[in-house]
Design a protein around this motif. Structure first.
Motif, short mmCIF file in Angstrom:
data_model
loop_
_atom_site.label_atom_id
_atom_site.label_comp_id
_atom_site.label_asym_id
_atom_site.label_seq_id
_atom_site.Cartn_x
_atom_site.Cartn_y
_atom_site.Cartn_z
N LEU A 179 0.83 -1.20 0.00
CA LEU A 179 0.00 0.00 0.00
C LEU A 179 0.87 1.26 0.00
O LEU A 179 0.53 2.25 -0.66
N GLU A 180 1.98 1.21 0.71
CA GLU A 180 2.90 2.36 0.72
C GLU A 180 3.40 2.64 -0.70
O GLU A 180 3.51 3.81 -1.11
N ASN A 181 3.70 1.61 -1.45
CA ASN A 181 4.15 1.80 -2.83
C ASN A 181 3.06 2.42 -3.69
O ASN A 181 3.35 3.14 -4.65
N GLU A 182 1.81 2.16 -3.32
CA GLU A 182 0.68 2.68 -4.10
C GLU A 182 0.36 4.14 -3.77
O GLU A 182 0.08 4.94 -4.66
N ILE A 183 0.41 4.50 -2.47
CA ILE A 183 -0.06 5.83 -2.08
C ILE A 183 0.98 6.68 -1.37
O ILE A 183 0.70 7.81 -0.97
N LEU A 189 2.72 9.08 4.71
CA LEU A 189 4.08 8.92 5.23
C LEU A 189 4.17 7.71 6.13
O LEU A 189 3.37 7.55 7.06
N ARG A 190 5.13 6.85 5.86
CA ARG A 190 5.37 5.66 6.69
C ARG A 190 6.21 6.10 7.89
O ARG A 190 7.41 6.31 7.79
N ILE A 191 5.59 6.23 9.04
CA ILE A 191 6.29 6.72 10.23
C ILE A 191 6.82 5.59 11.10
O ILE A 191 7.62 5.82 12.00
#
Length: 237
Positions: A179-183, A189-191
């Motif tokens: 999902l991080e790669n998508e949005i 932000l991946r915290i």
């Protein structure tokens, strides 16, 4: 854009509001953007209105009610207009961003900056139409990214926490890395290994945690803190 952008100016300096309104109308006409602008010379009177009507709100700071307090009240109403502070005083800028201001413009620079500001507003409004598709069971639904506060990884499930705290959490099978790669480039932000957060709802970042605009505090990766902080600053500019 295809829709009328509804704009409010709340400023007790009527002469400035009239001038700013005229400038915005001129810029938008040049860009073939339809706007509807309403002026308010009292913050108290402004707050008596249904503010969900407005897409964009220009706020002065020093009024009968401090503009920062007005911004905080708007946040309490669970609506999400684009807030732009317009003030004669630069020292209020940090507090303005604490209530998720989109921009902070000094009045002396208004004519110079308003064209680029309108461009950024249009871009922001287009971004708010972005969605992700979530499949739960046999049902697939589209979720507006702007409605998502943050996403939490719970083993094999992702749990979506919504800005509207009355909306129940939504869980579905997916990997947070996918999902991080998508949005990730769309304002998330991946915290932490378990949290993907909508940057527009981050109030502050510290080593002790990430504070969201609803008061919730999430854990932040200590190993990657510096990178997380730099990314937050990049998104906030």
């Amino acid at each position: 854009m295809g829709k009328i952008i509804k704009i409010a100016f709340c400023d007790d300096d009527i002469a400035f509001s009239d001038k700013a309104k005229s400038k915005v109308e001129t810029v938008c006409k040049q860009k073939e953007i339809d706007v509807e602008i309403k002026l308010f010379d009292s913050a108290a009177a402004f707050l008596e209105n249904d503010l969900s009507f407005f897409d964009v709100i220009f706020l002065d700071i020093e009024m009968d009610i401090n503009g920062i307090e007005v911004g905080a009240e708007i946040a309490k109403r669970k609506i999400n207009p684009i807030i732009i502070f317009v003030s004669s005083y630069i020292e209020y800028a940090p507090k303005g961003y604490q209530v998720s201001a989109f921009r902070y413009i000094l009045k002396d620079n208004f004519d110079f900056l308003i064209t680029s500001c309108i461009d950024d507003v249009v871009t922001k409004m287009d971004e708010r139409k972005r969605t992700i598709k979530v499949k739960t069971g046999m049902v697939t639904e589209s979720i507006l990214l702007e409605d998502i506060l943050y996403i939490e990884s719970r083993k094999r499930l992702l749990c979506i926490h919504f800005v509207n705290d009355k909306r129940p959490e939504l869980s579905y099978y997916n990997k947070i890395c996918d999902l991080e790669n998508e949005i990730g480039f769309k304002g998330f932000l991946r915290i932490h290994k378990s949290f993907l957060v909508n940057v527009q709802y981050i109030e502050s970042i510290a080593r002790t945690g990430v504070k969201l605009t609803n008061g919730e505090v999430l854990s932040v990766s200590q190993a990657n803190y510096n990178e997380v902080y730099k990314s937050f600053v990049f998104y906030s500019v």
